[in-house]
Design an enzyme around this catalytic site. Structure first.
Site, short mmCIF file in Angstrom:
data_model
loop_
_atom_site.label_atom_id
_atom_site.label_comp_id
_atom_site.label_asym_id
_atom_site.label_seq_id
_atom_site.Cartn_x
_atom_site.Cartn_y
_atom_site.Cartn_z
N ARG A 95 0.78 -1.26 0.00
CA ARG A 95 0.00 0.00 0.00
C ARG A 95 0.80 1.29 0.00
O ARG A 95 0.19 2.37 -0.07
CB ARG A 95 -0.99 0.05 1.17
N ASN A 97 -0.30 -2.05 -7.26
CA ASN A 97 -1.53 -1.22 -7.23
C ASN A 97 -1.53 -0.26 -6.04
O ASN A 97 -2.44 -0.24 -5.22
CB ASN A 97 -2.80 -2.08 -7.28
N ASP A 144 -2.12 -6.44 -11.06
CA ASP A 144 -2.99 -7.06 -10.06
C ASP A 144 -4.23 -6.23 -9.75
O ASP A 144 -4.18 -5.01 -9.63
CB ASP A 144 -2.24 -7.30 -8.75
N HIS A 169 -3.64 -16.04 -7.65
CA HIS A 169 -4.90 -16.44 -6.99
C HIS A 169 -5.88 -17.21 -7.89
O HIS A 169 -6.98 -16.77 -8.18
CB HIS A 169 -5.59 -15.25 -6.29
N ASP A 216 -1.94 -13.15 -0.70
CA ASP A 216 -2.70 -12.03 -1.27
C ASP A 216 -3.12 -11.08 -0.14
O ASP A 216 -4.25 -10.60 -0.08
CB ASP A 216 -3.92 -12.50 -2.07
N HIS A 227 -7.09 -3.35 4.31
CA HIS A 227 -8.01 -2.22 4.15
C HIS A 227 -8.32 -1.68 5.54
O HIS A 227 -8.22 -2.42 6.53
CB HIS A 227 -9.29 -2.66 3.44
O1 DOR Z 1 -9.24 -9.04 -3.01
C1 DOR Z 1 -8.40 -8.41 -3.62
N1 DOR Z 1 -7.83 -7.31 -3.12
N2 DOR Z 1 -8.04 -8.84 -4.84
C2 DOR Z 1 -7.24 -8.12 -5.65
O2 DOR Z 1 -6.99 -8.57 -6.73
C3 DOR Z 1 -6.75 -6.80 -5.21
C4 DOR Z 1 -6.70 -6.71 -3.74
C5 DOR Z 1 -6.49 -5.33 -3.18
O3 DOR Z 1 -5.62 -4.62 -3.68
O4 DOR Z 1 -7.13 -4.99 -2.21
#
Ligand code: DOR
Length: 407
Positions: free
Chosen positions: A65, A95, A153, A205, A278, A282
């Protein structure tokens, strides 16, 4: 030179054919001896009786992040979470805000990692500018700056002609591609392109039975195609998700019990050669929104070892060999980097696991900034207890050893 003696553990490195109780001696940044060790008496000793001593685990699908979304995670907190979970190295997705699509941004991340990371950080870069799927990034410049792989991604590159160009450019740059899987059609398309261009493609994934079957067939044809499964897709299925609970909302979503079964079979068969977290942090506010608006993603760095050990090893669905390979030699092969190994002369990245340790998942105690964990409250059996990165202890019994503290 600092010296560490890891004494009396089960030395376990399936890719190198090592499985025996013995000692591991580390001097400086490298492994000095394995098995029969002549100690000098100046070593710091770690008693590993009852522990599985494995090569340092790698997680090649992690979201750190930084920059731009530091309320969710940073390089510092994300790599502390990695060390706590037993990972000596992580590859992080591009990302971020802005997306990592230039050499400068790769260099910036590497600079932050040098200052703040407690484990190795391998930056991934975006396949297309802004991850918009319109125009290729300069993969040669990104590779030269230190990008470990290219990935869009979160998105698949929808335009087939652009993906063909991307694959050809990746081949010229020697850049591994790890692509976001978005259903069997896209997997089939990218397998076709890998065959045509004669390059490698790794599917992130993987979650559907049909995707596993396509990858299995491509590997039988000798194509350089690999698949990855997350701990949550291996352990959970749709029926496990409480209605409306955004901690269970991820992309791809949890699938049917049959899909999960095929994924597990694919893992044991080596079709799925990588287990990843993965780790997608958040903030609590974002995940507290109504389900439809909450962003997809679950954290996983601190639960992956426990979840796969509980569900797959103790659940007798996969062998410890399969699991350790899929977290060491498997991911190293995808990124075409030297695999962590228990061998004299190898870089001293080592993870010790306690296969019998019983613990309860308490996200409020995590090193990660985020709490969006679908395993909260679960009782697990199996945990990483020591993480060593380049000869330096980064985590011991759940405690992070601060940078500089070992010097
Ligand atoms: O669940 C996900 N979250 N899948 C993804 O491909 C991206 C990721 C994210 O960046 O939060």
């Amino acid at each position: 030179m600092s010296a560490l003696l890891i004494r009396g553990g089960r030395l376990f490195d399936p890719a190198s054919g090592v499985d025996a109780v013995g000692d591991l001696l580390i001097r400086g940044e490298h492994i000095a001896a394995v098995g029969e060790v002549e100690a000098r008496g100046d070593e710091e000793v770690i008693d590993a009786a009852g522990l599985l001593v494995a090569p340092g685990l790698m997680d090649i699908h992690v979201h750190l992040r930084e920059p731009g979304q530091e309320q969710k995670e940073t390089v510092a907190t994300g790599t502390r979470a990695a060390a706590a979970g037993g990972f000596a190295a992580v590859a992080c997705e591009p990302n971020t805000s802005p997306p990592r699509d230039t050499a400068e941004r790769v260099e910036e991340l590497l600079e932050i990692a040098r200052r703040e990371a407690v484990v190795r950080v391998l930056p991934k870069c975006a396949i297309t500018v802004g991850q918009r799927g319109e125009e290729l990034s300069d993969l040669a410049a990104l590779r030269a700056a230190g990008a470990a792989a290219a990935s869009d991604d979160g998105f698949a590159v929808a335009d087939a002609a652009l993906m063909r160009e991307a694959m050809a450019a990746a081949k010229r740059a020697g850049m591994p591609l790890t692509v976001h899987v978005d259903g069997p059609e896209m997997v089939e398309r990218d397998i076709g392109l890998a065959a045509e261009i004669d390059w490698q493609v790794h599917f992130s994934h993987v979650s559907l039975a049909d995707e596993v079957e396509l990858i299995a067939r491509a590997r039988q044809r000798g194509l350089r195609v690999s698949g990855e499964a997350t701990a949550h897709h291996l352990a959970l299925c749709r029926a496990d998700a409480p209605e409306g609970d955004a901690s269970f909302k991820m992309n791809p979503p949890l699938r049917s019990a049959r899909d999960r079964g095929v994924l597990r079979v694919g893992l044991s068969a080596g079709v799925i050669s990588v287990i990843a977290s993965d780790h997608a942090p958040h903030s609590a506010e974002e995940k507290a929104q109504p389900y439809e608006e909450a962003p997809p993603g679950a954290i996983g760095l601190e639960t992956t070892v426990g979840v796969v050990w509980t569900d797959l090893v103790h659940g007798e669905r996969a062998s410890p060999e399969t699991i350790v390979r899929a977290m060491t030699a498997g991911p190293a092969e995808v990124l075409a980097v030297e695999a962590p190994a228990l061998r004299a002369g190898a870089r001293a990245d080592v993870t010790a696991l306690d296969p019998e340790c019983e613990w309860t998942v308490e996200p409020e105690r995590f090193e990660s900034k985020a709490r969006n964990c679908p395993f909260a409250g679960r009782k697990l059996k199996g945990r990483a207890t020591v993480t060593i990165v380049g000869g330096r202890v980064a985590m011991r019994e759940g405690r992070i050893v601060e940078l500089g503290a070992a010097a």
